[in-house]
Design an enzyme around this catalytic site. Structure first.
Site, PDB file in Angstrom:
ATOM      1  N   HIS A  26      41.331  50.525  46.041  1.00 38.27           N
ATOM      2  CA  HIS A  26      42.780  50.604  45.884  1.00 38.27           C
ATOM      3  C   HIS A  26      43.342  49.468  45.033  1.00 38.27           C
ATOM      4  O   HIS A  26      44.555  49.321  44.915  1.00 38.27           O
ATOM      5  CB  HIS A  26      43.450  50.607  47.257  1.00 38.27           C
ATOM      6  CG  HIS A  26      43.104  51.804  48.083  1.00 38.27           C
ATOM      7  ND1 HIS A  26      43.820  52.982  48.022  1.00 38.27           N
ATOM      8  CD2 HIS A  26      42.094  52.022  48.966  1.00 38.27           C
ATOM      9  CE1 HIS A  26      43.273  53.868  48.848  1.00 38.27           C
ATOM     10  NE2 HIS A  26      42.224  53.310  49.426  1.00 38.27           N
TER      11      HIS A  26
ATOM     12  N   SER B  97      43.916  50.210  52.766  1.00 33.72           N
ATOM     13  CA  SER B  97      44.621  51.428  52.380  1.00 33.72           C
ATOM     14  C   SER B  97      45.673  51.897  53.373  1.00 33.72           C
ATOM     15  O   SER B  97      46.586  52.630  52.994  1.00 33.72           O
ATOM     16  CB  SER B  97      43.614  52.565  52.160  1.00 33.72           C
ATOM     17  OG  SER B  97      42.909  52.842  53.359  1.00 33.72           O
TER      18      SER B  97
ATOM     19  N   LYS C 193      40.953  57.317  42.712  1.00 29.31           N
ATOM     20  CA  LYS C 193      42.279  56.692  42.765  1.00 29.31           C
ATOM     21  C   LYS C 193      42.785  56.497  41.334  1.00 29.31           C
ATOM     22  O   LYS C 193      43.173  57.445  40.687  1.00 29.31           O
ATOM     23  CB  LYS C 193      42.220  55.369  43.527  1.00 29.31           C
ATOM     24  CG  LYS C 193      42.353  55.508  45.045  1.00 29.31           C
ATOM     25  CD  LYS C 193      41.182  56.145  45.710  1.00 29.31           C
ATOM     26  CE  LYS C 193      41.293  56.176  47.212  1.00 29.31           C
ATOM     27  NZ  LYS C 193      40.109  56.799  47.840  1.00 29.31           N
TER      28      LYS C 193
END
Length: 404
Positions: A214, A186, A245
């Site tokens: 992610h 990230s 996310k």
């Protein structure tokens, strides 16, 4: 009497020094209004959001919001209990079914946050006498899961297949081993060479856990993550993810095909001893996950935006963490903390919010401005972002300083 907070005095002094220079606190931003997945009001100013991890723009999806509103009206504001007591509602099971369908896996377990998913699964899988082998740049939640458990911890160099193999060769062949990897890292936005790393782990008899926090939503044919894109799905034992996310709400999960997986519900402490997610949250998550199964156009648009931002910043002379766009995270390298803060503030005053990142969140000596793209960003917003980066660099003398 000893002051238990005195160990943080150096950090407090460093923070005070930055703020006395007339800079906003980068870690105390308040969103006064959120207008869409890509725009909010900060300090009374319309601001383009380029640091929210809202990759697929699901936070304002009408179907997702409607599902949450219906569940809120039918089941109330919260569960007031753990999943193993009174905290499993119809919506929690529906959310786990959505995850199983999305990932094509036999089992799914939902946690109250992504942090708790890593904390719980990592600490429960590997115990005394076992080994956890993890990338040195692993997320804090993975490290905390290691510390909560009793396994021996072995770090290998970031994304180094050679170092992973060297570390595994040194371990007792009969010992239990768990190799932990991340699809997308990230801070720098780089991806793991999962094909090589997973093959090495399996050759040494290790189980493999991949964190796709992610990567979920836009990597792979079905948006399952980097492990799907790398073609290693059959060799990955556990996939960890988050709802905060691409899914657009809050929560965490683990999916797996392991036949003994369900016993984790009784032995995983961060699952057993934590109140479950509110009904509205899991209803939003389940609806979002099912919509992400068919989000091919959004995935294509997100990749297009990532390539354009990455290329545009390179053309302006910025130094980026990756030579090519590897994910929806585009990280702009800065020379030091003071410059990072000044650039961050200049961008905010121009109407662009990005994340300011520094050690220990980043590798030692690395300061950066982290941009997280969203499939809902418009071409006009992206053009404005590039213009504002160029202007902020001129105002702060970034390129002049680099030349000196």
């Amino acid at each position: 009497m000893s002051d238990l907070l005195s160990k943080f005095d150096a950090l407090a002094a460093e923070r005070a020094g930055v703020l006395t220079a007339g800079v906003r606190d980068p870690f105390a931003i308040v969103m006064e209004q959120v207008k869409s997945p890509t725009e909010a009001v900060i300090d009374g100013r319309d601001t383009i959001l380029l640091g929210t991890y809202n990759y697929m723009g699901m936070t304002f999806d009408p179907d997702v919001i409607a599902a949450g509103q219906e569940a809120l009206a039918k089941f109330g504001a919260g569960t007031t209990g753990s999943r193993v007591l009174n905290g499993t509602y119809q919506g929690h099971k529906a959310c786990e079914e959505a995850l199983k369908d999305f990932y094509g896996m036999d089992h799914a377990i939902v946690f109250s946050t992504g942090y708790l998913a890593n904390l719980g699964i990592v600490s429960t899988l590997a115990g005394k006498g076992d080994y956890i082998i993890l990338d040195a740049d692993s997320h804090a939640s993975i490290y905390d899961g290691c510390y909560l458990g009793n396994a021996d911890i072995v770090r290998f160099k970031h994304n180094s297949a050679e170092d992973l193999e060297k570390r595994l060769r040194r371990l007792p062949p009969e010992a239990g081993k768990l190799v932990i990897l991340e699809g997308v890292y990230s801070m720098l936005g780089d991806i793991a060479p999962l094909k090589e790393l997973v093959a090495i782990a399996k050759a040494h008899g290790a189980m493999v856990l991949v964190d796709e926090a992610h990567g979920m939503g836009f990597f792979g044919e079905n948006g399952r993550g980097v492990y799907e894109a790398a073609g290693v799905a059959d060799d990955v034992d556990f996939v960890i993810g988050t709802f905060s996310k691409s899914v657009g709400t809050v929560g965490g999960f683990c999916v797996s095909n392991h036949p003994k997986f369900e016993i984790l519900r009784l032995v995983c402490r961060p699952y057993v001893f934590t109140a479950s997610l509110p009904p509205a949250v899991v209803a939003c998550a389940a609806t979002s996950i099912r919509k992400l199964m068919h989000a091919h156009d959004k995935r294509a648009r997100l990749w297009d935006m990532s390539r354009k931002l990455h290329g545009g910043l390179i053309a302006q002379g910025f130094r980026l963490a990756t030579a090519t766009p590897e994910s929806a995270i585009v990280s702009v390298l800065m020379p030091d903390q003071e410059t990072t803060v000044r650039m961050w503030q200049a961008l905010l005053e121009l109407g662009v919010y990005v994340n300011m990142s520094r050690p220990p969140a980043t590798p030692a000596g690395v300061f950066l401005l982290r941009c997280s793209l969203c499939a809902a960003h418009s071409a006009e917003q992206l053009e404005a972002v590039l213009q504002h980066f160029e202007r902020a660099a001129a105002e702060t003398g970034l390129f002049r300083q680099a030349a000196e």
